[in-house]
Write a protein that holds these residues in place. Structure first.
Motif, PDB file in Angstrom:
ATOM      1  N   ILE A 126       3.810  48.545 -36.666  1.00  0.00           N
ATOM      2  CA  ILE A 126       3.648  49.602 -35.655  1.00  0.00           C
ATOM      3  C   ILE A 126       2.179  49.952 -35.422  1.00  0.00           C
ATOM      4  O   ILE A 126       1.879  50.977 -34.806  1.00  0.00           O
ATOM      5  CB  ILE A 126       4.410  50.872 -36.060  1.00  0.00           C
ATOM      6  N   SER A 127       1.268  49.104 -35.879  1.00  0.00           N
ATOM      7  CA  SER A 127      -0.165  49.416 -35.756  1.00  0.00           C
ATOM      8  C   SER A 127      -0.588  49.641 -34.311  1.00  0.00           C
ATOM      9  O   SER A 127      -1.475  50.451 -34.041  1.00  0.00           O
ATOM     10  CB  SER A 127      -1.001  48.284 -36.369  1.00  0.00           C
ATOM     11  N   ASN A 128       0.014  48.933 -33.370  1.00  0.00           N
ATOM     12  CA  ASN A 128      -0.367  49.052 -31.966  1.00  0.00           C
ATOM     13  C   ASN A 128       0.352  50.188 -31.240  1.00  0.00           C
ATOM     14  O   ASN A 128       0.076  50.450 -30.073  1.00  0.00           O
ATOM     15  CB  ASN A 128      -0.100  47.734 -31.225  1.00  0.00           C
ATOM     16  N   VAL A 129       1.286  50.845 -31.903  1.00  0.00           N
ATOM     17  CA  VAL A 129       1.977  51.982 -31.296  1.00  0.00           C
ATOM     18  C   VAL A 129       1.113  53.216 -31.512  1.00  0.00           C
ATOM     19  O   VAL A 129       0.888  53.638 -32.644  1.00  0.00           O
ATOM     20  CB  VAL A 129       3.372  52.186 -31.919  1.00  0.00           C
ATOM     21  N   ASN A 130       0.608  53.795 -30.422  1.00  0.00           N
ATOM     22  CA  ASN A 130      -0.377  54.868 -30.533  1.00  0.00           C
ATOM     23  C   ASN A 130       0.087  56.194 -29.942  1.00  0.00           C
ATOM     24  O   ASN A 130      -0.710  57.102 -29.737  1.00  0.00           O
ATOM     25  CB  ASN A 130      -1.682  54.444 -29.848  1.00  0.00           C
ATOM     26  N   GLY A 131       1.368  56.343 -29.631  1.00  0.00           N
ATOM     27  CA  GLY A 131       1.868  57.624 -29.150  1.00  0.00           C
ATOM     28  C   GLY A 131       2.256  57.642 -27.684  1.00  0.00           C
ATOM     29  O   GLY A 131       2.935  58.577 -27.257  1.00  0.00           O
ATOM     30  N   ASP A 132       1.850  56.635 -26.887  1.00  0.00           N
ATOM     31  CA  ASP A 132       2.323  56.606 -25.506  1.00  0.00           C
ATOM     32  C   ASP A 132       3.657  55.858 -25.449  1.00  0.00           C
ATOM     33  O   ASP A 132       4.120  55.307 -26.448  1.00  0.00           O
ATOM     34  CB  ASP A 132       1.286  55.984 -24.562  1.00  0.00           C
ATOM     35  N   ASN A 133       4.286  55.869 -24.270  1.00  0.00           N
ATOM     36  CA  ASN A 133       5.621  55.277 -24.166  1.00  0.00           C
ATOM     37  C   ASN A 133       5.609  53.888 -23.542  1.00  0.00           C
ATOM     38  O   ASN A 133       6.603  53.446 -22.963  1.00  0.00           O
ATOM     39  CB  ASN A 133       6.549  56.197 -23.363  1.00  0.00           C
TER      40      ASN A 133
END
Length: 243
Positions: free
Chosen positions: A112-119
């Motif tokens: 999930i390293s590239n998941v930064n809070g946007d959808n």
């Protein structure tokens, strides 16, 4: 090999057939490489303020891995796990984690390293799967007795306990209640430009408590600061008490 090492790495059915041996090997491999969820304690909290979005925590696992002799192995902290906050859109209940809290790290299937809070869907940064570094933190287990809280019962009772203060910031506030009771020895100060109270109000201790209003107060349309008395003549004498 000692008896402890033997029992930790073998069972009665593992060698009974090639299939059982393969099954034992696969299960052993999965149990050592695949994480699902595990209890943790918070060692650090990263957030920018109450008005910001939910942040991250650093956690330490509460279960120690074991060596071949069933002895505990020291655990290391896991940094930057996104923590849970009850929120939808821009509406939220802000009660963020604190150091020492106990919670659950729930492991994602992929990196999930590239998941930064946007959808917007992202491509996983690596091919790793079920790794404890890719966890989300959900807290609130085994906490101490709270001193500041909102207690909601399905009987219809709600208790707000705030030993220091309660601050409500809003452009409009409506309270529909048959009775409003104000208890306590402290004075009450109302600074709103207009306050409409349509229910019965009782308050004050045995000696009565003071209420201070910076604006005008009206009762049945009669102003407290600008009302006049009828049936009197002008002069130097004061009128009787207000009625």
């Amino acid at each position: 090999m000692s008896s402890q090492e033997y029992s930790a790495n073998y069972n009665d059915f593992a060698g009974s057939s090639p299939i059982n041996a393969l099954e034992f090997f696969v299960k052993s491999l999965i149990s050592k490489t695949v994480y699902t969820a595990f209890p943790v304690t918070v060692t650090a909290v990263e957030r920018t303020g109450t008005g910001s979005g939910a942040g991250y925590v650093t956690v330490k696992p509460l279960l120690m891995p074991r060596n071949a002799e069933a002895q505990g192995i020291a655990v290391t902290t896991i940094p930057k796990l996104p923590y849970f906050r009850l929120q939808h859109g821009t509406a939220a209940v802000v009660c963020d984690p604190k150091v020492g809290d106990i919670g659950l790290a729930v492991v994602a299937k992929q990196d999930i390293s590239n998941v930064n809070g946007d959808n917007t869907p992202k491509v996983p940064a690596t091919f790793r799967e079920f790794d404890r570094s890719d966890s989300f933190y959900i807290g609130g287990f085994w906490g101490p007795e709270p001193s500041t809280f909102i207690h909601i019962e399905d009987s219809g009772e709600i208790t707000v306990e705030a030993p220091t203060s309660v601050v409500i910031k809003t452009d409009s506030c409506t309270v529909n209640s048959k009775t409003i009771e104000l208890n306590g020895s402290a004075s009450i100060s109302l600074t709103s430009p207009q306050i409409n109270l349509n229910g019965a109000i009782s308050g004050g201790g045995s000696g009565g408590a003071n209420a201070t209003f910076s604006g005008d107060v009206k009762a049945k349309g009669v102003s407290l600061t600008t009302h006049v008395h009828t049936g009197v003549q002008s002069g130097n004498s004061n009128s009787g008490g207000p009625q």
